[in-house]
Design a protein around this motif. Structure first.
Motif, PDB file in Angstrom:
ATOM      1  N   ASN A   1     -15.336   4.085 -47.138  1.00  0.00           N
ATOM      2  CA  ASN A   1     -14.385   4.870 -46.353  1.00  0.00           C
ATOM      3  C   ASN A   1     -13.410   5.593 -47.283  1.00  0.00           C
ATOM      4  N   TRP A   2     -12.516   6.335 -46.708  1.00  0.00           N
ATOM      5  CA  TRP A   2     -11.646   7.239 -47.471  1.00  0.00           C
ATOM      6  C   TRP A   2     -10.776   6.489 -48.477  1.00  0.00           C
ATOM      7  N   ILE A   3     -10.109   5.431 -48.067  1.00  0.00           N
ATOM      8  CA  ILE A   3      -9.162   4.752 -48.936  1.00  0.00           C
ATOM      9  C   ILE A   3      -9.852   4.014 -50.081  1.00  0.00           C
ATOM     10  N   CYS A   4     -11.144   3.737 -49.950  1.00  0.00           N
ATOM     11  CA  CYS A   4     -11.870   3.097 -51.049  1.00  0.00           C
ATOM     12  C   CYS A   4     -11.840   3.957 -52.312  1.00  0.00           C
ATOM     13  N   SER A   5     -11.762   5.247 -52.169  1.00  0.00           N
ATOM     14  CA  SER A   5     -11.562   6.227 -53.238  1.00  0.00           C
ATOM     15  C   SER A   5     -11.505   7.596 -52.578  1.00  0.00           C
ATOM     16  N   PRO A   6     -10.312   8.082 -52.256  1.00  0.00           N
ATOM     17  CA  PRO A   6     -10.195   9.355 -51.526  1.00  0.00           C
ATOM     18  C   PRO A   6     -10.954  10.510 -52.159  1.00  0.00           C
ATOM     19  N   ALA A   7     -10.984  10.576 -53.502  1.00  0.00           N
ATOM     20  CA  ALA A   7     -11.664  11.694 -54.160  1.00  0.00           C
ATOM     21  C   ALA A   7     -13.156  11.702 -53.870  1.00  0.00           C
ATOM     22  N   VAL A   8     -13.746  10.510 -53.689  1.00  0.00           N
ATOM     23  CA  VAL A   8     -15.188  10.432 -53.438  1.00  0.00           C
ATOM     24  C   VAL A   8     -15.528  11.125 -52.119  1.00  0.00           C
ATOM     25  N   THR A   9     -14.737  10.875 -51.095  1.00  0.00           N
ATOM     26  CA  THR A   9     -14.952  11.517 -49.799  1.00  0.00           C
ATOM     27  C   THR A   9     -14.617  13.001 -49.852  1.00  0.00           C
ATOM     28  N   GLU A  10     -13.476  13.337 -50.382  1.00  0.00           N
ATOM     29  CA  GLU A  10     -12.991  14.713 -50.293  1.00  0.00           C
ATOM     30  C   GLU A  10     -13.797  15.666 -51.176  1.00  0.00           C
ATOM     31  N   LEU A  11     -14.221  15.210 -52.361  1.00  0.00           N
ATOM     32  CA  LEU A  11     -15.037  16.079 -53.201  1.00  0.00           C
ATOM     33  C   LEU A  11     -16.388  16.347 -52.543  1.00  0.00           C
ATOM     34  N   GLU A  12     -16.949  15.343 -51.879  1.00  0.00           N
ATOM     35  CA  GLU A  12     -18.229  15.538 -51.192  1.00  0.00           C
ATOM     36  C   GLU A  12     -18.118  16.607 -50.114  1.00  0.00           C
ATOM     37  N   THR A  13     -17.053  16.543 -49.346  1.00  0.00           N
ATOM     38  CA  THR A  13     -16.839  17.545 -48.302  1.00  0.00           C
ATOM     39  C   THR A  13     -16.717  18.940 -48.899  1.00  0.00           C
ATOM     40  N   ILE A  14     -15.984  19.052 -49.992  1.00  0.00           N
ATOM     41  CA  ILE A  14     -15.741  20.351 -50.613  1.00  0.00           C
ATOM     42  C   ILE A  14     -17.018  20.929 -51.222  1.00  0.00           C
ATOM     43  N   VAL A  15     -17.746  20.125 -52.028  1.00  0.00           N
ATOM     44  CA  VAL A  15     -18.918  20.682 -52.709  1.00  0.00           C
ATOM     45  C   VAL A  15     -20.038  21.004 -51.724  1.00  0.00           C
ATOM     46  N   LEU A  16     -20.112  20.271 -50.612  1.00  0.00           N
ATOM     47  CA  LEU A  16     -21.140  20.601 -49.628  1.00  0.00           C
ATOM     48  C   LEU A  16     -20.775  21.858 -48.836  1.00  0.00           C
ATOM     49  N   ASP A  17     -19.493  22.117 -48.674  1.00  0.00           N
ATOM     50  CA  ASP A  17     -19.086  23.417 -48.136  1.00  0.00           C
ATOM     51  C   ASP A  17     -19.440  24.530 -49.127  1.00  0.00           C
ATOM     52  N   TRP A  18     -19.219  24.279 -50.423  1.00  0.00           N
ATOM     53  CA  TRP A  18     -19.633  25.250 -51.444  1.00  0.00           C
ATOM     54  C   TRP A  18     -21.130  25.538 -51.323  1.00  0.00           C
ATOM     55  N   LEU A  19     -21.925  24.458 -51.215  1.00  0.00           N
ATOM     56  CA  LEU A  19     -23.374  24.600 -51.160  1.00  0.00           C
ATOM     57  C   LEU A  19     -23.804  25.352 -49.905  1.00  0.00           C
TER      58      LEU A  19
END
Length: 472
Positions: A104-122
């Motif tokens: 989940n998000w709090i386990c490592s916020p960057a892991v969730t948020e970077l995935e959302t961002i790079v998949l929007d890029w893709l």
């Protein structure tokens, strides 16, 4: 291993990896070891005491690499590659160092948020509709799965849940509801063509629903068309079956055929199903320089995943100390609700590294270059019509061909001998398929290290061996 030991081992390992890539063309493409070779080389139990890194590293070359088929080899032409690159390897290195389940998000916020961002890029890079963006009008978005097979299972679970939810009466008693759903599940069927990747059939087996393969024809270039799909849907209705899932493909496994998406849409509209769930999956680890595993699955509406896969145990809450979860208010994404496993790796890091290092133009150049190599190969094949017949392609750098013969049986036998012969040479590796009873060779030119000289050498080897086979 302490920090200094790790530094020395890491430097030595990186040097060895670089040397591996620099000299990979000197190795045999396909491993030639016998089954069970490694058990004969390794002890039957783990060591009681730790061993020096230098001893372990030596065993990589002496014992492990002989059992490796080299997917990055310039002579690897069998399948679309599990492409890798130095930025991708570095992404895996950092991901391993920052290891966590990250469910989940709090386990490592960057892991969730970077995935959302790079998949929007893709999604933007691929020109997908806005509905697949995390910021899109229907709150869609993307998620990184381990493989296309995993993505298909996940999508099919969501489709099954959505179909049952929309077609089951709401005024039934609990017992009547359970009976109704059980009966309906026994009639539900997932569809794909005979050229579609096996993941759809496997997903249906896992979910306990029916699967029906739709035959496709050479005259349609082995693509799914509107009349063929319409006939399959009508056949299902006549048998009392309820189609709820269809896999359509841009580049099928055997021939890289492109299904007729406009025709498929028309056929589905006339079939009048419940509101369709549109999803799209592609493997970055196939042709975008990102090492396995990185299968990117996009969906129009994330709620289809969440409703089918949500688990509401307090221990998995994103909030702290029992506080409300940010995901409950839609502030963050809980990717555990978009996949079969609970935990997940930091896979978006390697995608981020690759995209930033190569840029869109660099990735385009790689695909265009390797596609052009496939066009060159097909042109050389056409120039030797005395020996070869192209069955399909070139398509996405794949050409499917066979050796000519006086009869179908002779052509099949010659083509099989050629396939076995070139693979045994260790210089190249090709794969095979059977199309309408015709044994054929698949030749792919998408490996990052493959240049024109390597394709020319492969073509010469095929010509020389085919010539000898025809003479014999």
């Amino acid at each position: 291993m302490d920090s200094e030991g790790f530094r020395e081992a890491a430097v030595s390992s990186i040097d060895e990896i670089i040397s591996y890539f620099d000299n990979i063309s000197t190795r045999s493409v396909v491993s030639t070891v016998e089954p069970g070779y490694l058990r004969k080389l390794l002890p039957s139990t783990a060591p009681e005491d730790g061993e020096p890194w230098a001893d372990i590293q030596r065993d990589m070359e002496a014992k492990i690499l002989p059992g490796i088929t080299h997917w990055q080899h310039p002579g690897f032409h069998a399948f679309f590659p599990c492409a890798t690159s130095y930025p991708s390897i570095l992404g895996e290195l950092y991901s391993s160092a920052l290891s966590g389940a990250c469910f989940n998000w709090i386990c490592s916020p960057a892991v969730t948020e970077l995935e959302t961002i790079v998949l929007d890029w893709l999604a933007r890079m691929l020109g997908l509709p806005d509905c697949y963006l995390s910021t899109g009008p229907t709150r869609g978005g993307g998620v990184i799965q381990g493989s296309a097979s995993e993505a298909v299972v996940t999508a099919m679970v969501a489709a099954r849940d959505k179909y049952l939810r929309e077609t089951t009466p709401t005024d039934l008693s609990e017992e009547a509801h359970d009976d109704f759903v059980a009966h309906k599940r026994s009639r539900m069927v997932a569809l794909a063509t005979t050229m579609t990747h096996s993941s759809t059939k496997k997903a249906a087996i896992i979910l306990g629903v029916r699967f029906q393969a739709i035959p496709v024809r050479a005259e349609d270039n082995y693509a799914l068309t509107m009349p063929v799909l319409a006939a399959a849907l009508a056949n299902c209705r006549a048998r009392g079956l309820e189609p709820f899932f269809l896999t359509a493909t841009l580049g099928t496994t055997d021939t890289c055929a492109v299904d007729d998406f406009a025709g498929i849409t028309a056929a589905l509209e006339s079939h009048n199903p419940p509101t369709p769930q549109a999803s799209f999956d592609m493997n970055m680890h196939k042709w975008l320089l990102t090492n396995f595993d990185a299968s990117c699955l996009f969906v129009r509406n994330r709620n289809w995943f969440i409703q089918a896969l949500s688990i509401n145990q307090a221990i998995y809450s994103t909030g702290n100390s029992g506080s409300a979860s940010p995901s409950d208010g839609g502030l963050v994404t809980d990717y555990r609700e978009w996949q079969i496993p609970l935990g997940r790796r930091f896979r978006s890091l390697k995608i981020w590294f690759v995209m930033r290092t190569y840029g869109v133009k660099g990735l385009q150049a790689y695909i265009r270059r390797t596609t052009a190599l496939g066009e060159d190969f097909a042109a050389w094949m056409r120039a030797r019509e005395d020996l070869f017949e192209i069955l399909t392609g070139p398509s996405f750098s794949l050409t499917v061909f066979r050796v000519k013969g006086a009869t179908e049986e002779e052509s099949n036998a010659r083509t099989k001998r050629l396939c076995d012969g070139v693979n045994a040479s260790g210089k190249i590796w090709v794969s095979n398929t059977v199309l309408d009873g015709k044994f054929a060779i698949r030749m792919m030119t998408g490996v990052r290290a493959t240049e024109k000289e390597h394709v020319e050498a492969a073509f010469k080897l095929l010509v020389d061996m085919a010539g000898e086979i025809v003479k014999s």
